[in-house]
Design an enzyme around this catalytic site. Structure first.
Site, short mmCIF file in Angstrom:
data_model
loop_
_atom_site.label_atom_id
_atom_site.label_comp_id
_atom_site.label_asym_id
_atom_site.label_seq_id
_atom_site.Cartn_x
_atom_site.Cartn_y
_atom_site.Cartn_z
N ASP A 8 0.80 -1.25 0.00
CA ASP A 8 0.00 0.00 0.00
C ASP A 8 0.83 1.30 0.00
OD1 ASP A 8 -1.86 -2.01 0.30
OD2 ASP A 8 -2.77 -1.24 2.12
N HIS A 48 -10.69 0.67 -2.49
CA HIS A 48 -12.05 0.62 -1.95
C HIS A 48 -13.09 1.27 -2.86
CE1 HIS A 48 -10.38 -0.60 1.87
NE2 HIS A 48 -9.75 0.55 2.09
N HIS A 81 -10.53 6.91 1.97
CA HIS A 81 -9.17 6.79 1.43
C HIS A 81 -9.13 5.71 0.35
CE1 HIS A 81 -9.41 3.52 4.36
NE2 HIS A 81 -8.50 2.91 3.62
N LYS A 106 -7.02 -4.99 -2.90
CA LYS A 106 -7.75 -5.51 -1.74
C LYS A 106 -8.67 -4.44 -1.17
CE LYS A 106 -3.97 -4.28 1.29
NZ LYS A 106 -4.71 -3.30 2.11
N CYS A 151 -1.73 -2.77 7.68
CA CYS A 151 -1.62 -3.67 6.53
C CYS A 151 -0.31 -4.46 6.49
CB CYS A 151 -1.89 -2.92 5.24
SG CYS A 151 -3.64 -2.42 5.17
C1 VGL Z 1 -4.54 0.62 5.80
C2 VGL Z 1 -6.11 1.42 7.24
C3 VGL Z 1 -7.09 1.30 6.28
C4 VGL Z 1 -3.11 0.24 5.55
C5 VGL Z 1 -5.50 0.48 4.82
O1 VGL Z 1 -2.68 0.20 4.37
O2 VGL Z 1 -2.40 0.01 6.54
N1 VGL Z 1 -4.85 1.07 7.00
N2 VGL Z 1 -6.77 0.84 5.08
ZN ZN Z 2 -8.20 0.88 3.55
#
Ligand code: VGL
Ligand code: ZN
Length: 201
Positions: A8, A48, A81, A106, A151
């Site tokens: 991510d 998302h 986000h 994801k 994550c």
């Molecule tokens: C993440 C919170 C929500 C991450 C993703 O990449 O750690 N954290 N979505």
């Molecule tokens: Zn997220």
């Protein structure tokens, strides 16, 4: 065979982004250097739909960072986000992408969050990352990216459960919450994960 998993590394997790991780931008140059040491690099992308139930705005009267029960699982409510197709969901423009062989998206199911690159938070659906890696004879995974306490942590937990020798590259991750990352490290190292520095690779 070893693989580098980039978790991510997206605009919304960079300073100025919707869910900024402190120092998130500092890992990019380190990760780019690190990629040169790996034959196989794969990335995950938080992706998302706008109506995702991990977003506080999609629950009347709820605030960001409140926790709720979502379909039987504890869920932290996040700011909007990494919405599919938006600038915030794109990889950081400074991230080297030409070595990335595959991207695993994801968090696409609005009803369940997905921190790990392997499974959703209820372990209900797989992303097929395990099969992909095992198909390439990968036995060791090195994990870098954001956020260290979400994550990255959940990806490491699943990697251990899936039988991979699991390394966290500590200087190539950043956490939302430092205390959360400290606990996460305790948990995964107790389960066999190894914390290393990119300089030792
Ligand atoms: C993440 C919170 C929500 C991450 C993703 O990449 O750690 N954290 N979505
Ligand atoms: Zn997220």
């Amino acid at each position: 065979m070893k693989a580098l998993l980039l978790i991510d590394i997206q605009n919304d997790f960079m300073p100025g982004g919707a869910l900024a991780v402190p120092g998130g931008d500092e890992i990019v140059a380190i990760v780019n250097q690190l990629q040169l040491r790996f034959e196989l690099v794969v990335a995950t992308q938080d992706w998302h739909p706008q109506n995702h139930k991990s977003f506080a705005v999609n629950h009347a009267g709820k605030q960001v960072f409140e926790e709720i029960d979502l379909n039987g699982l504890n869920q932290v409510l996040w700011p909007i986000h990494c919405v599919q197709g938006t600038k915030g969901a794109e990889f950081s423009k400074n991230l080297l992408m030409n070595k990335v062989e595959a991207i695993f998206r994801k968090g696409t199911d609005s009803e369940i969050d997905s921190y790990s690159g392997f499974y959703d938070n209820g372990h209900r659906k797989s992303t097929a990352l395990t099969e992909y890696l095992k198909g390439k004879q990968v036995t060791e995974v090195y994990i870098a990216g954001l956020a260290a306490d979400y994550c990255v942590y959940y990806t490491a937990k699943d990697a251990l459960e899936e039988g991979f020798k699991t390394y966290i590259v500590e200087d190539a991750v950043r956490a939302i919450n430092q205390d959360g990352f400290k606990k996460a490290k305790e948990d995964i190292t107790n389960n066999g994960a190894i914390i290393i520095d990119s300089t030792s690779l």
